[in-house]
Design a protein around this motif. Structure first.
Motif, PDB file in Angstrom:
ATOM      1  N   LEU A  64       0.830  -1.210   0.000  1.00  0.00           N
ATOM      2  CA  LEU A  64       0.000   0.000   0.000  1.00  0.00           C
ATOM      3  C   LEU A  64       0.865   1.262   0.000  1.00  0.00           C
ATOM      4  O   LEU A  64       0.585   2.210  -0.725  1.00  0.00           O
ATOM      5  N   CYS A  65       1.898   1.292   0.806  1.00  0.00           N
ATOM      6  CA  CYS A  65       2.746   2.491   0.902  1.00  0.00           C
ATOM      7  C   CYS A  65       4.112   2.292   0.251  1.00  0.00           C
ATOM      8  O   CYS A  65       4.643   3.201  -0.372  1.00  0.00           O
ATOM      9  N   HIS A  66       4.706   1.102   0.423  1.00  0.00           N
ATOM     10  CA  HIS A  66       6.066   0.896  -0.088  1.00  0.00           C
ATOM     11  C   HIS A  66       6.073   0.472  -1.556  1.00  0.00           C
ATOM     12  O   HIS A  66       7.143   0.326  -2.135  1.00  0.00           O
ATOM     13  N   GLY A  67       4.877   0.271  -2.150  1.00  0.00           N
ATOM     14  CA  GLY A  67       4.793   0.007  -3.579  1.00  0.00           C
ATOM     15  C   GLY A  67       4.760  -1.471  -3.911  1.00  0.00           C
ATOM     16  O   GLY A  67       5.373  -2.290  -3.231  1.00  0.00           O
ATOM     17  N   ALA A  68       4.039  -1.811  -4.989  1.00  0.00           N
ATOM     18  CA  ALA A  68       3.858  -3.210  -5.381  1.00  0.00           C
ATOM     19  C   ALA A  68       5.207  -3.881  -5.622  1.00  0.00           C
ATOM     20  O   ALA A  68       5.383  -5.068  -5.353  1.00  0.00           O
ATOM     21  N   ASP A  69       6.180  -3.122  -6.120  1.00  0.00           N
ATOM     22  CA  ASP A  69       7.485  -3.692  -6.441  1.00  0.00           C
ATOM     23  C   ASP A  69       8.567  -3.190  -5.481  1.00  0.00           C
ATOM     24  O   ASP A  69       9.738  -3.130  -5.848  1.00  0.00           O
ATOM     25  N   ARG A  70       8.178  -2.767  -4.273  1.00  0.00           N
ATOM     26  CA  ARG A  70       9.099  -2.308  -3.216  1.00  0.00           C
ATOM     27  C   ARG A  70       9.818  -1.017  -3.576  1.00  0.00           C
ATOM     28  O   ARG A  70      10.821  -0.664  -2.958  1.00  0.00           O
ATOM     29  N   GLU A  71       9.298  -0.299  -4.575  1.00  0.00           N
ATOM     30  CA  GLU A  71       9.998   0.878  -5.079  1.00  0.00           C
ATOM     31  C   GLU A  71       9.854   2.086  -4.160  1.00  0.00           C
ATOM     32  O   GLU A  71      10.573   3.075  -4.311  1.00  0.00           O
ATOM     33  N   GLY A  72       8.943   2.036  -3.196  1.00  0.00           N
ATOM     34  CA  GLY A  72       8.756   3.152  -2.275  1.00  0.00           C
ATOM     35  C   GLY A  72       7.870   4.239  -2.857  1.00  0.00           C
ATOM     36  O   GLY A  72       7.559   4.251  -4.050  1.00  0.00           O
ATOM     37  N   HIS A  73       7.402   5.133  -1.969  1.00  0.00           N
ATOM     38  CA  HIS A  73       6.682   6.341  -2.371  1.00  0.00           C
ATOM     39  C   HIS A  73       5.366   6.067  -3.089  1.00  0.00           C
ATOM     40  O   HIS A  73       4.866   6.923  -3.809  1.00  0.00           O
TER      41      HIS A  73
END
Ligand code: HEC
Ligand code: HEC
Length: 355
Positions: free
Chosen positions: A47-56
């Motif tokens: 939800l916050c860190h992104g589906a692919d862990r990309e952040g933001h």
């Protein structure tokens, strides 16, 4: 320098008590965990860190794929970020014993998966304090860091660098390394080319000088309240809340409606650990990762406004509002400013298990 002592002592304690000797020796999180790290990530973190862990993806949550993070962060640093969160920011405590959803097994699986996905080897950093001139560091900070991290370290578009959990679990070397190298794929630039060694030491010493000391809170688990009491002031007239874009309601209007004892439903979309710490008066916990099935039968289908909030201020609350509207509750709205601004303005909050 007191902060250094606290951190060093805490670091030693963490390795022995929480992680166990095998974990500390191997430097990895796992050991036979059966939980599915990828699935846990998708449900609780994307939800916050992104589906692919990309952040933001929301709330300026940092990248969980930047190689520098996984090269220089110690296993306890990552463990503590997830278990206890960063109080006063949207990053909640996810450990079960803090009221969060994750068992130790889950946390091991999740962190092992994140480390494996990052695909970099950890570099052992020195545990020695970095010595520098904090007054010089304060000037460096004002010039190069405050625009993103905030004048008092509160975080603006970047993590809150004065956060007590961050400073209790990050070593000086980790902070300095992060400042020097930055984080690939994120707005955090590397300052090696801009600042000389003395300035890097100075700004690190300045960050450290703001450490207030922190100890892990005692386990606290409160039974969530009975959802049948969702409606507050059920015999009063409904709260009238002006809308922005048909979706957002202002904290000032909600506070006024509560003070006037209007009929209203307040739902807290954050993890239960956050609700346990403090929440808006009368709010029921509906964590964004749990779905709305348990609460839905208790929600009115009339002109009672249903106001959902999170710290974020829109990501978790928005997810719950979307689900409620899809289930026919068109009068579900997002609290525009979120719970951190609500508390900062001095509007009423309830503490602990009390509604
Ligand atoms: C352009 C904005 C920007 C500037 C300027 C900036 N940072 Fe950052 N910084 C970030 C962001 C964003 C992150 C989180 C990384 C990410 O996005 O994944 C971060 C992360 C960090 C972290 C790691 C904290 C954590 O919880 O992960 C430290 C330490 C840090 N910055 C220190 C500094 C210092 C000291 C300066 C000034 C010398 C500085 N930063 C300047 C944006 C910035
Ligand atoms: C509601 C949004 C949100 C959710 C959901 C969330 N985080 Fe975070 N997370 C944040 C923010 C914001 C920060 C930075 C906080 C600060 O220091 O200002 C953060 C920081 C972190 C950090 C520290 C990173 C660093 O650079 O030091 C880790 C690790 C982390 N989160 C892991 C997780 C994991 C794992 C999950 C899922 C179990 C998760 N987060 C769920 C918002 C979120």
């Amino acid at each position: 320098m007191a902060g250094v002592t606290v951190r060093a002592a805490l670091g030693a304690l963490l390795f022995v008590t929480l992680s166990g000797p095998a974990y500390a020796a191997s430097g990895v999180h796992g050991g036979g965990s059966t939980a599915d790290g990828a699935a846990l990530y998708a449900r609780y973190c994307a939800l916050c860190h992104g589906a692919d862990r990309e952040g933001h993806a929301a709330d300026h949550a940092p990248s969980l794929r930047a190689p520098e993070l996984f090269e220089s962060a110690s296993p306890p640093y990552l463990w503590y970020a997830v278990a206890y969160g960063r109080p006063g920011t949207p990053m909640a405590a996810y450990a079960k014993e803090q009221g969060g959803p994750l068992s130790h097994d889950d946390q091991h699986a999740l962190l092992d998966w994140l480390v494996a996905e990052a695909g970099v080897a950890r570099r052992e950093l020195s545990d020695a304090p970095v010595r520098g001139d904090p007054r010089r560091g304060q000037q460096v900070y004002a010039q190069h860091c405050a625009s993103c991290h905030g004048g008092t370290g509160e975080g603006v578009t970047a993590p809150a660098l004065a956060n007590p959990v961050l400073l209790a679990t990050a070593s000086d070397a980790f902070l300095r390394d992060t400042i020097a190298r930055g984080r690939t794929g994120t707005p955090m630039p590397g300052f090696r080319a801009v600042l000389d060694d003395a300035d890097l030491d100075a700004v690190t010493a300045f960050l450290r000088s703001r450490a207030g000391g922190w100890a892990a809170p005692a386990p606290v688990v409160v039974d969530p309240p009975d959802p049948s009491r969702a409606v507050q002031n059920s015999s009063a007239a409904p709260a009238i809340l002006p809308l922005r874009e048909g979706r957002f309601v202002a904290a000032a209007d909600v506070a006024a409606a509560l003070a006037a004892q209007r009929r209203i439903v307040l739902l807290d979309a954050r993890p239960l650990s956050d609700w346990q710490r403090s929440h808006l008066p009368g709010a029921l916990p509906v964590p964004y990762y749990d779905g709305i099935e348990r609460i839905l039968p208790h929600l009115p289908d009339d002109d009672t406004p249903i106001v959902v909030y999170c710290a974020c201020p829109h990501a978790a609350s928005g997810k719950v509002v979307d689900a409620l509207r899809a289930a026919g509750r068109e009068q579900a709205y997002v609290l525009d400013e979120g719970s951190l601004v609500w508390a900062a303005r001095g509007y009423p909050i309830a503490v602990g298990g009390a509604r």
